[in-house]
Structures are given as structure tokens and as C-alpha cells.
Write a protein that holds these residues in place. Structure first.
Motif, PDB file in Angstrom:
ATOM      1  N   ARG A   1       0.842  -1.201   0.000  1.00 42.29           N
ATOM      2  CA  ARG A   1       0.000   0.000   0.000  1.00 42.29           C
ATOM      3  C   ARG A   1       0.877   1.251   0.000  1.00 42.29           C
ATOM      4  O   ARG A   1       2.084   1.189   0.242  1.00 42.29           O
ATOM      5  CB  ARG A   1      -0.904  -0.004   1.233  1.00 42.29           C
TER       6      ARG A   1
ATOM      7  N   TRP B   1      -3.135   5.815   4.593  1.00 41.06           N
ATOM      8  CA  TRP B   1      -3.877   4.667   5.105  1.00 41.06           C
ATOM      9  C   TRP B   1      -5.282   5.116   5.480  1.00 41.06           C
ATOM     10  O   TRP B   1      -5.459   6.102   6.201  1.00 41.06           O
ATOM     11  CB  TRP B   1      -3.179   4.078   6.321  1.00 41.06           C
TER      12      TRP B   1
ATOM     13  N   ASP C   1      -1.346  -2.122  12.258  1.00 47.65           N
ATOM     14  CA  ASP C   1      -0.603  -2.046  11.003  1.00 47.65           C
ATOM     15  C   ASP C   1       0.777  -1.439  11.208  1.00 47.65           C
ATOM     16  O   ASP C   1       1.761  -1.885  10.598  1.00 47.65           O
ATOM     17  CB  ASP C   1      -1.395  -1.249   9.967  1.00 47.65           C
TER      18      ASP C   1
END
Length: 266
Positions: free
Chosen positions: A173, A177, A206
Motif C-alpha cells: 500500500r 492509510w 498495522d
């Protein structure tokens, strides 16, 4: 040394002073900023906390500092960036400026003459090069297995295109976020909502998964409802939570004890 895997109630500068130098692998925290919440009327010393965090952070350790700015007298305070730059003045690296975007729609008020704030900074500060980086590979690749030519613009304006890469099934990613925030979305743990300002469980998890390994020691000097401590425990890390408000300490301890009971029941 403070007892590990526990929430310690008291002034965070005083408690940090009881830790030995270079003992912490990762800090994940969201300090009070710009008086947007009262937090029981307690104050804190940014410069003292910043100095202590540099002292206790291991070489290669990381601080994730989640903050935002208030708007006062028609101007944003800019205190978030001032804090990030102060960490640099202390000799730490501003490794990355990441964004936490809140996915739930917010009511737009045209009288404010600005777009509604729906994001916060997540400053990633490190003591040298981060020792750990476990990128979260959660973006599916459409053309998996295809050999892709890499094109790079060089400083002189020319393009380098002599490299190739074979695309995998997933890619990492980006630095923005997105999480759902607010009651019923940040966490499924109802106890947490007894605290006035929580951040998503997934945000803490995360970052802990990215910047640390199992067995590492994770610190939150503004423990609040214990989100970081809870996530660290679930991911097999040791943890320390520091919190000045006794009511919030009790909330965090209940969350961690509740998790223990759930695991034992399984």
C-alpha cells in the motif's frame, strides 16, 4: 526498569526517566494536540517527552507520531509540523510523512470557508535507518506475473528504462492509510469508547506489524484507552503503556484483561 506488559499510571516524563537508554524498539502514539480535548485537565511537556523518547529509543527504532492541527483565529496552528521538525533537531530522522484518512463522510459547513478536515499526520521518525520494515502487501495486482519495464526520470531529465520487474500477486500500500473512524468503527471493543478520543485498532496494528518483529518492545507514552498496548499484545510484542489519567489507565487495563480472558477461553 518499569514492569513490562503493563499500563503505568503517572506523568510520562517521570516514567520515561525510569527506563534505561536504548531499550524501546517502537513507539506508536497519538498525543493530545492543540487543546482539542481536555483529557481531564492534565497537561504534558512535549519537549521533555521528545527528549526522553530519543533517549530510550534503540538505534534503528521508530516513533509513529499521530497528530493534527486545530484552526484558531482563521489559521491552522502548524504545531504538528513543528513537532516533526523538533524531532529532526534532536538528531532523529523524519523517515516518512504518512496520512491517516478517515473514510466516513463528514458534514461540510460552507461558513468555515475551507474543506472539512478528514485526515491526520502519521509522522514516522527513526533513530537512523529503521531496523525493521515489513511492508503490508494488501493491494492486488491485476497483471500478476507480467514483466514490467521500469522507467525512471533521472536528475538531468533523461529517462532510464533498462530495468525490468516481474509483478507479483500483491503490492504494498501507499503512505495514505484509510480507516473507518468514530463510534462502532474504530474498534469493536465497547470499553474503548469510554475514552473521548481513540484511534482505530487497525492503525496501531498495522504500524506495529510494519516497524517491529515479534518479541520487540512497543511503547505508548500517551496510552489512553490502551489501543497500542492491546495491539502489541495480540501481535506477540512486549508492551509498555504510560498514562497520567487514572480513569484512562483503568479503561486500558480492562481492555487488556478482557483480551486475556478471551484468549484463555479459546
Amino acid at each position: 526498569m518499569l514492569e513490562l506488559d503493563k499500563i503505568h499510571c503517572g506523568d510520562n516524563c517521570d516514567l520515561l526517566g525510569q527506563l534505561p537508554r536504548e531499550c524501546i524498539d517502537l513507539v506508536v502514539t497519538s498525543p493530545p494536540y492543540d487543546d482539542l480535548r481536555t483529557y481531564g485537565g492534565h497537561s504534558w511537556d512535549f519537549f521533555g517527552v521528545a527528549w526522553q523518547l530519543k533517549r530510550v529509543l534503540k538505534p534503528g527504532g521508530v516513533i509513529v507520531w499521530v497528530v493534527a492541527d486545530a484552526t484558531k483565529d482563521g489559521s491552522e496552528t502548524g504545531s504538528s509540523m513543528e513537532q516533526a521538525l523538533h524531532f529532526k533537531r534532536l538528531g532523529l530522522n523524519l523517515h516518512d510523512t504518512m496520512i491517516y484518512e478517515k473514510s466516513k463522510a463528514h458534514v461540510f459547513d460552507p461558513r468555515q470557508h475551507r474543506y472539512k478536515h478528514t485526515a491526520e499526520f502519521m509522522f514516522v521518525v527513526s533513530k537512523g535507518k529503521p531496523r525493521v520494515f515489513n511492508p503490508i502487501m494488501d493491494l492486488p495486482v491485476v497483471n500478476s506475473g507480467v514483466v514490467h519495464k521500469v522507467r525512471q526520470r533521472l536528475p538531468d531529465g533523461s529517462i532510464r528504462s533498462d530495468r525490468t520487474v516481474t509483478l507479483g500477486d500483491w503490492q504494498a500500500r501507499g503512505a495514505v492509510w484509510v480507516y473507518e473512524g468514530g463510534v462502532g468503527h474504530s474498534t469493536k471493543d465497547a470499553i474503548a469508547f469510554e475514552h473521548p478520543a481513540i484511534f482505530p485498532d487497525a492503525l496501531a496494528s498495522d504500524h506495529i506489524a510494519t516497524w517491529s518483529n515479534p518479541g520487540d518492545l512497543v511503547l505508548d507514552p500517551f496510552s489512553g484507552s490502551g489501543t497500542t498496548a492491546k495491539a502489541a499484545k495480540e501481535l506477540g510484542r512486549r508492551f509498555l503503556g504510560l498514562e497520567i489519567n487514572p480513569e484512562y489507565c483503568a479503561i486500558a487495563e480492562r481492555r487488556i484483561a478482557q483480551e486475556t480472558l478471551e484468549l484463555e477461553a479459546v
